[in-house]
Design an enzyme around this catalytic site. Structure first.
Site, PDB file in Angstrom:
ATOM      1  N   HIS A 219       0.819  -1.211   0.000  1.00  0.00           N
ATOM      2  CA  HIS A 219       0.000   0.000   0.000  1.00  0.00           C
ATOM      3  C   HIS A 219       0.851   1.259   0.000  1.00  0.00           C
ATOM      4  O   HIS A 219       0.356   2.352   0.243  1.00  0.00           O
ATOM      5  CB  HIS A 219      -0.919   0.010   1.222  1.00  0.00           C
ATOM      6  CG  HIS A 219      -1.677  -1.258   1.403  1.00  0.00           C
ATOM      7  ND1 HIS A 219      -1.213  -2.281   2.203  1.00  0.00           N
ATOM      8  CD2 HIS A 219      -2.847  -1.692   0.868  1.00  0.00           C
ATOM      9  CE1 HIS A 219      -2.070  -3.281   2.164  1.00  0.00           C
ATOM     10  NE2 HIS A 219      -3.058  -2.955   1.372  1.00  0.00           N
ATOM     11  N   HIS A 408      -8.846   6.386   3.293  1.00  0.00           N
ATOM     12  CA  HIS A 408      -9.719   6.789   4.394  1.00  0.00           C
ATOM     13  C   HIS A 408     -10.899   7.622   3.889  1.00  0.00           C
ATOM     14  O   HIS A 408     -12.038   7.428   4.343  1.00  0.00           O
ATOM     15  CB  HIS A 408      -8.934   7.576   5.447  1.00  0.00           C
ATOM     16  CG  HIS A 408      -9.758   7.962   6.639  1.00  0.00           C
ATOM     17  ND1 HIS A 408     -10.129   7.063   7.613  1.00  0.00           N
ATOM     18  CD2 HIS A 408     -10.313   9.147   7.006  1.00  0.00           C
ATOM     19  CE1 HIS A 408     -10.866   7.674   8.526  1.00  0.00           C
ATOM     20  NE2 HIS A 408     -10.995   8.942   8.182  1.00  0.00           N
ATOM     21  N   GLY A 411     -13.362   5.340   2.142  1.00  0.00           N
ATOM     22  CA  GLY A 411     -14.050   4.484   3.114  1.00  0.00           C
ATOM     23  C   GLY A 411     -15.073   5.232   3.934  1.00  0.00           C
ATOM     24  O   GLY A 411     -16.203   4.768   4.114  1.00  0.00           O
ATOM     25  N   ASP A 560      -3.395  12.863  11.681  1.00  0.00           N
ATOM     26  CA  ASP A 560      -4.036  11.573  11.433  1.00  0.00           C
ATOM     27  C   ASP A 560      -5.397  11.772  10.772  1.00  0.00           C
ATOM     28  O   ASP A 560      -6.188  12.620  11.198  1.00  0.00           O
ATOM     29  CB  ASP A 560      -4.207  10.821  12.753  1.00  0.00           C
ATOM     30  CG  ASP A 560      -4.910   9.499  12.567  1.00  0.00           C
ATOM     31  OD1 ASP A 560      -4.308   8.603  11.958  1.00  0.00           O
ATOM     32  OD2 ASP A 560      -6.075   9.383  13.008  1.00  0.00           O
TER      33      ASP A 560
END
Length: 580
Positions: A219, A408, A411, A560
């Site tokens: 990834h 992210h 998703g 993050d």
């Protein structure tokens, strides 16, 4: 990057799977409306083998289901684990009453989702076990072997375990053989160019044209060294030396070898890799029992290759050599044909077309600031938050691409769209907790990856098993989020400072509890600011979980993505209550 995709990339997995199962329908049957399928000819009265993981790595995992291989495959979204319901339904479909063994790569999302699926299976009386493959020796040192990633070594573990299942071995013996194979396999990869995930504008990582990276993950996870491009024999020498030292290979050792292309590397180059590798192994007196040179485990059009070595003994050879067949992997004389093609067989539609979800019409029970949330307001607030996250998809993708794999945003947007679909059907709901629970379950069962479990729990865990209520006060909402935080930490083990969504959620919950006796808006203002500061604080941390953990100090300075989503969710709550 040019990609041969349809306009709506949200259905890429469904369309890929529909094409694959249509082409090979003599072998496979789709499992309900899930992104999962089973081998039609799987033997009866044996331990069942279920494999799975994120899509985008084909032919892993879909290519290793068949005679002498896996019985069923659970396919997640692109580079994201399948969700627990999908895995559970796959296991139920192939269970023969002898137990189900799950094999998958060791990634945080896969570990969480497969663990939850095992809990569901055991509640149904199905015996289960799992073998996590952690063959990527560049991803963590030996003393942290359970932190290592699973890459092309999955192929040999699946092959060996499938043969043990088909041999009719008892459940514990199948698990032992699979673990033995896993524990004698190591892999190291080398990247020459990145891949790009469907729906993303940027590749998963950047690599100058004249450089390569040793040990890079599928990834785009960073490896052990970045150097200038070198001749094939020098690249192979470096990788072989790493494997030789890791496995303590000695003269007389018997091995099976897998040279795997990562997506765009041609067979001409892969065979040159094996030519150089074989010369080195022969010079060291290793006995090559078998070798495979092909593309087995990829990441879209990523350039490069990996080398996998399985150290064999007589017991492992027995199962490694057993015949097997799938359209992408075969040994021995099995054809794998199990049924004639029925041209009249009904074609199954993709699971769900996310583009069909209309934008939500947001309605509030009154003008101005809300002092509590009734069921209608809670439903509309959740719809508002869903639209906010969907709109933030490019932003979340960009953040995650810096230190993660860039999935992210996709998703979260997909999970929120599934939550919207469920909420739009609940206009008459009167229990506020039921709305949070339904939205969380829709996310949990659709998103896959670690984010599906974690963000689904953000809504689901706090509302589950609560006595029905027609409205929530500030104190009720604070208590619900505390319950969710405890469940998330129990499941994922993250603490503040680990560079995860907990860094934003924990201080937000603490702020809610401090302000719970005041107004709903004041509490949410405090929670939003605490989440924002927690998100900012993640820039100072080294990641302890997820794909960013291998970056170590290089993750410092970057926020993050999960913590960012938490902040946006609390911001959405505040905006709705305030009436903005």
């Amino acid at each position: 990057m040019k990609k041969i995709l349809n306009a709506d990339v949200s259905n890429v997995v469904e369309e890929m799977l529909a094409g694959y199962l249509s082409a090979y329908r003599r072998y496979y049957k789709k499992i309900g409306e899930y992104n999962a399928f089973m081998y039609k000819g799987h033997r009866k009265d044996k331990v069942a083998l279920v494999i799975g993981g994120g899509s985008g790595h084909e032919p892993l995992f879909s290519g290793y289901c068949g005679a002498g291989l896996a019985d069923g495959v659970a396919c997640g979204n692109i580079c994201a684990s399948p969700n627990p319901e999908l895995i559970y339904e796959t296991a139920k479909a192939v269970d023969q009453g002898k137990g189900v063994l799950f094999i998958y790569g060791c990634y945080a999302g896969d570990n969480l989702n497969f663990d939850m699926a095992e809990e569901l299976c055991r509640a149904d009386g199905i015996q289960t076990a799992h073998v996590r493959v952690w063959d990527d020796c560049a991803s963590a040192p030996k003393e942290r072997i359970t932190d290592r990633r699973g890459i092309a070594g999955d192929v040999f573990v699946i092959k060996t375990a499938g043969a043990a299942c088909d041999a009719g071995l008892a459940f514990d013996e199948v698990v032992r053989i699979a673990e033995k194979a896993r524990d004698n396999i190591n892999t190291i990869g080398l990247a020459t160019s990145p891949g790009t995930l469907p729906g993303n504008d940027k590749p998963t990582f950047e690599l100058p044209e004249d450089e390569v990276e040793f040990g890079m993950g599928l990834h785009g996870e960073p490896g052990i060294e970045r150097t200038k491009m070198k001749p094939a024999d020098e690249l192979v020498d470096r990788m072989y030396e790493e494997l030789k030292a890791e496995m303590d290979l000695k003269t007389g050792d018997e091995v099976a070898v897998l040279v795997n292309g990562l997506g765009s590397t041609p067979l001409l180059e892969l065979n040159i890799v094996y030519y150089d590798l074989h010369r080195r192994m022969a010079a060291d007196g290793l006995k090559v029992h078998d070798a495979e040179v092909k593309t087995y485990c990829t990441c879209m059009e990523m350039g490069g290759f990996s080398i996998t070595i399985l150290k064999l003994d007589e017991e492992l050879k027995q199962y490694y050599d057993a015949p097997c067949y799938s359209p992408y992997y075969a040994k021995g004389e099995l054809t794998g044909a199990v049924s004639a093609v029925d041209d009249g067989e009904e074609e199954e539609e993709p699971e769900f077309d996310e583009a069909d979800v209309d934008e939500a019409v947001i309605v509030r029970s009154k003008e101005g600031v809300l002092d509590r949330l009734n069921a209608a307001d809670a439903r509309n607030m959740l719809l508002y938050i869903a639209d906010k996250i969907i709109a933030a998809k490019p932003y979340l993708t960009e953040i995650d691409s810096v230190i993660g794999d860039g999935d992210h945003g996709i998703g979260m947007a997909g999970g929120m769209q599934k939550a919207k679909k469920k909420l739009l059907q609940m206009q008459d709901a009167t229990n506020v907790y039921a709305l949070f629970e339904a939205a969380g379950k829709a996310m949990l069962m659709s998103m896959g990856g670690a984010s599906g479990v974690i963000f689904g729990s953000l809504y689901l865990a706090g509302a589950k098993d609560m006595e029905p209520k027609e409205e929530l006060t500030a104190a009720d909402l604070a208590a619900m989020e505390r319950k969710s935080l405890l469940a998330i930490q129990e499941r994922g083990k993250a603490e503040v400072g680990d560079k995860t969504m907990v860094d934003a959620l924990a201080p937000a919950v603490e702020a809610m509890e401090r302000e719970a006796s005041g107004s709903l808006l004041d509490m949410l203002n405090a929670a939003e600011e605490a989440a924002r500061q927690g998100m900012e604080d993640t820039k100072k941390y080294i990641a302890r979980f997820g794909r960013a953990k291998s970056l170590m100090e290089r993750a410092i300075g970057h926020q993050d993505a999960g913590a960012t989503s938490v902040w946006l969710i609390f911001q959405g709550m505040r905006e709705f209550v305030e009436g903005r």
